[in-house]
Design an enzyme around this catalytic site. Structure first.
Site, PDB file in Angstrom:
ATOM      1  N   ASP A  92       0.854  -1.196   0.000  1.00 24.76           N
ATOM      2  CA  ASP A  92       0.000   0.000   0.000  1.00 24.76           C
ATOM      3  C   ASP A  92       0.884   1.238   0.000  1.00 24.76           C
ATOM      4  O   ASP A  92       1.049   1.913   1.015  1.00 24.76           O
ATOM      5  CB  ASP A  92      -0.913  -0.009   1.229  1.00 24.76           C
ATOM      6  CG  ASP A  92      -1.907   1.151   1.213  1.00 24.76           C
ATOM      7  OD1 ASP A  92      -1.912   1.915   0.230  1.00 24.76           O
ATOM      8  OD2 ASP A  92      -2.667   1.287   2.186  1.00 24.76           O
ATOM      9  N   LYS A 151       0.369   3.639  -2.328  1.00 23.28           N
ATOM     10  CA  LYS A 151      -0.420   4.694  -2.990  1.00 23.28           C
ATOM     11  C   LYS A 151       0.448   5.465  -3.976  1.00 23.28           C
ATOM     12  O   LYS A 151       0.594   6.689  -3.898  1.00 23.28           O
ATOM     13  CB  LYS A 151      -1.050   5.629  -1.959  1.00 23.28           C
ATOM     14  CG  LYS A 151      -2.034   4.905  -1.058  1.00 23.28           C
ATOM     15  CD  LYS A 151      -2.784   5.842  -0.151  1.00 23.28           C
ATOM     16  CE  LYS A 151      -3.590   5.062   0.863  1.00 23.28           C
ATOM     17  NZ  LYS A 151      -2.751   4.358   1.869  1.00 23.28           N
ATOM     18  N   ASP A 189       3.083   9.204  -8.919  1.00 24.58           N
ATOM     19  CA  ASP A 189       4.151  10.027  -9.489  1.00 24.58           C
ATOM     20  C   ASP A 189       4.047  10.021 -11.009  1.00 24.58           C
ATOM     21  O   ASP A 189       3.062   9.514 -11.562  1.00 24.58           O
ATOM     22  CB  ASP A 189       5.504   9.508  -8.978  1.00 24.58           C
ATOM     23  CG  ASP A 189       6.508  10.630  -8.749  1.00 24.58           C
ATOM     24  OD1 ASP A 189       6.708  11.446  -9.673  1.00 24.58           O
ATOM     25  OD2 ASP A 189       7.086  10.689  -7.652  1.00 24.58           O
ATOM     26  N   PRO A 199       4.951   8.743 -14.814  1.00 19.86           N
ATOM     27  CA  PRO A 199       5.064   7.343 -15.246  1.00 19.86           C
ATOM     28  C   PRO A 199       6.434   6.712 -14.965  1.00 19.86           C
ATOM     29  O   PRO A 199       6.508   5.584 -14.459  1.00 19.86           O
ATOM     30  CB  PRO A 199       4.768   7.417 -16.747  1.00 19.86           C
ATOM     31  CG  PRO A 199       3.827   8.589 -16.870  1.00 19.86           C
ATOM     32  CD  PRO A 199       4.320   9.593 -15.848  1.00 19.86           C
TER      33      PRO A 199
HETATM   34  O1  NUP Z   1      -8.884   5.238   1.625  1.00 15.75           O
HETATM   35  C1  NUP Z   1      -8.089   4.571   2.253  1.00 15.75           C
HETATM   36  N1  NUP Z   1      -8.264   4.416   3.592  1.00 15.75           N
HETATM   37  C2  NUP Z   1      -7.407   3.663   4.367  1.00 15.75           C
HETATM   38  O2  NUP Z   1      -7.626   3.567   5.572  1.00 15.75           O
HETATM   39  C3  NUP Z   1      -7.011   3.912   1.635  1.00 15.75           C
HETATM   40  C4  NUP Z   1      -6.137   3.138   2.407  1.00 15.75           C
HETATM   41  N2  NUP Z   1      -5.150   2.473   1.805  1.00 15.75           N
HETATM   42  N3  NUP Z   1      -6.327   3.037   3.759  1.00 15.75           N
HETATM   43  C5  NUP Z   1      -5.384   2.248   4.562  1.00 15.75           C
HETATM   44  O3  NUP Z   1      -6.082   1.147   5.140  1.00 15.75           O
HETATM   45  C6  NUP Z   1      -4.747   2.999   5.723  1.00 15.75           C
HETATM   46  O4  NUP Z   1      -3.559   3.636   5.304  1.00 15.75           O
HETATM   47  C7  NUP Z   1      -4.483   1.881   6.705  1.00 15.75           C
HETATM   48  O5  NUP Z   1      -3.287   1.221   6.354  1.00 15.75           O
HETATM   49  C8  NUP Z   1      -5.623   0.918   6.475  1.00 15.75           C
HETATM   50  C9  NUP Z   1      -6.788   1.077   7.434  1.00 15.75           C
HETATM   51  O6  NUP Z   1      -6.369   0.866   8.738  1.00 15.75           O
HETATM   52  P1  NUP Z   1      -7.358   0.931  10.008  1.00 15.75           P
HETATM   53  O7  NUP Z   1      -8.098   2.218   9.937  1.00 15.75           O
HETATM   54  O8  NUP Z   1      -8.276  -0.268   9.899  1.00 15.75           O
HETATM   55  O9  NUP Z   1      -6.436   0.847  11.179  1.00 15.75           O
END
Ligand code: NUP
Length: 211
Positions: free
Chosen positions: A58, A60, A63, A65
């Site tokens: 994860d 995200k 940047d 390409p």
């Molecule tokens: O929109 C998003 N919300 C989110 O919480 C996209 C994510 N990738 N996350 C990730 O999901 C966040 O960074 C964390 O790693 C996980 C949720 O964790 P928790 O809120 O269940 O502790």
């Protein structure tokens, strides 16, 4: 059956490995993000690989390409099975992540809408819908959509059809796993599991309520 994905946002390597191991019988994949990788290094991937579960990076990725390509190559070379990338960067940058993922036999998921309260500022008003359309256009394997807003998941599902939806925001962020599990392909759960007194028991409980 909706998958249960453990978001392993702990900072200590020994603790991370112990939690992952104890939860492994009840989960379908492990999501690793910046907190754990910055604390322990990419070698954490090798430590977790022994569990035999898919590992999702994860990061995200957001940047240009060429930089996205370099990041995703590093992700898959390290042993990850999937990557999460942002879509707002546009089709060329997002497509690069998908192409690198697929060239490694992996998967790429595009963040269509985030789960926190402030996400509505920019993702609402048609943007999330456009990103979901982009995810389809660049042949992503699926999208990330907010468990905190089931009605938005329903809307984004109309756009992406049968592609995978993974949904964070259950538990600590207020999302109800019962309401969300039937709408998505997987729920992503972090604190509710890893900060529980008995993470394995909580993972087991969540694995039973998912549909
Ligand atoms: O929109 C998003 N919300 C989110 O919480 C996209 C994510 N990738 N996350 C990730 O999901 C966040 O960074 C964390 O790693 C996980 C949720 O964790 P928790 O809120 O269940 O502790």
């Amino acid at each position: 059956m909706t998958e249960l994905i453990l978001s392993l946002d702990v900072l200590d390597k020994t603790e991370a490995c112990a939690i992952a191991k104890s939860c492994a019988p009840y989960i379908d994949a492990i999501k690793v993000g910046y907190p754990l990788v910055l604390a322990t290094g990419l070698s954490i991937v090798r430590d977790l690989a022994d569990l035999g579960l898919p590992l999702i990076a994860d990061f995200k990725v957001a940047d240009i390409p060429n930089t996205n390509r370099l990041i995703c190559e590093a992700v898959f070379s390290a042993g990850f099975d999937a990557v999460i990338a942002h879509g707002f960067v546009g089709p060329d940058a997002a497509r690069t992540c998908v192409e690198v993922a697929h060239s490694h036999g992996g998967a790429a998921y595009i963040v269509a809408e985030m789960s926190h309260p402030g996400a509505t500022e920019f993702f609402h008003g048609g943007v999330a819908e456009r990103i979901a359309e982009l995810a389809v256009a660049v042949r992503a394997d699926g999208i990330i959509a907010p468990a905190t807003r089931p009605e938005r998941i329903v809307r984004l599902r109309e756009i992406i059809g049968k592609k995978t939806i993974y949904s964070p925001g259950v538990g600590a962020q207020g999302g109800d796993p019962d309401a969300v599990a039937r709408l998505v392909d997987g729920i992503i759960v972090g604190r509710s599991i890893y900060a529980a007194e008995d993470p394995a028991a909580e993972a087991e409980r969540l694995s039973r309520i998912r549909r």
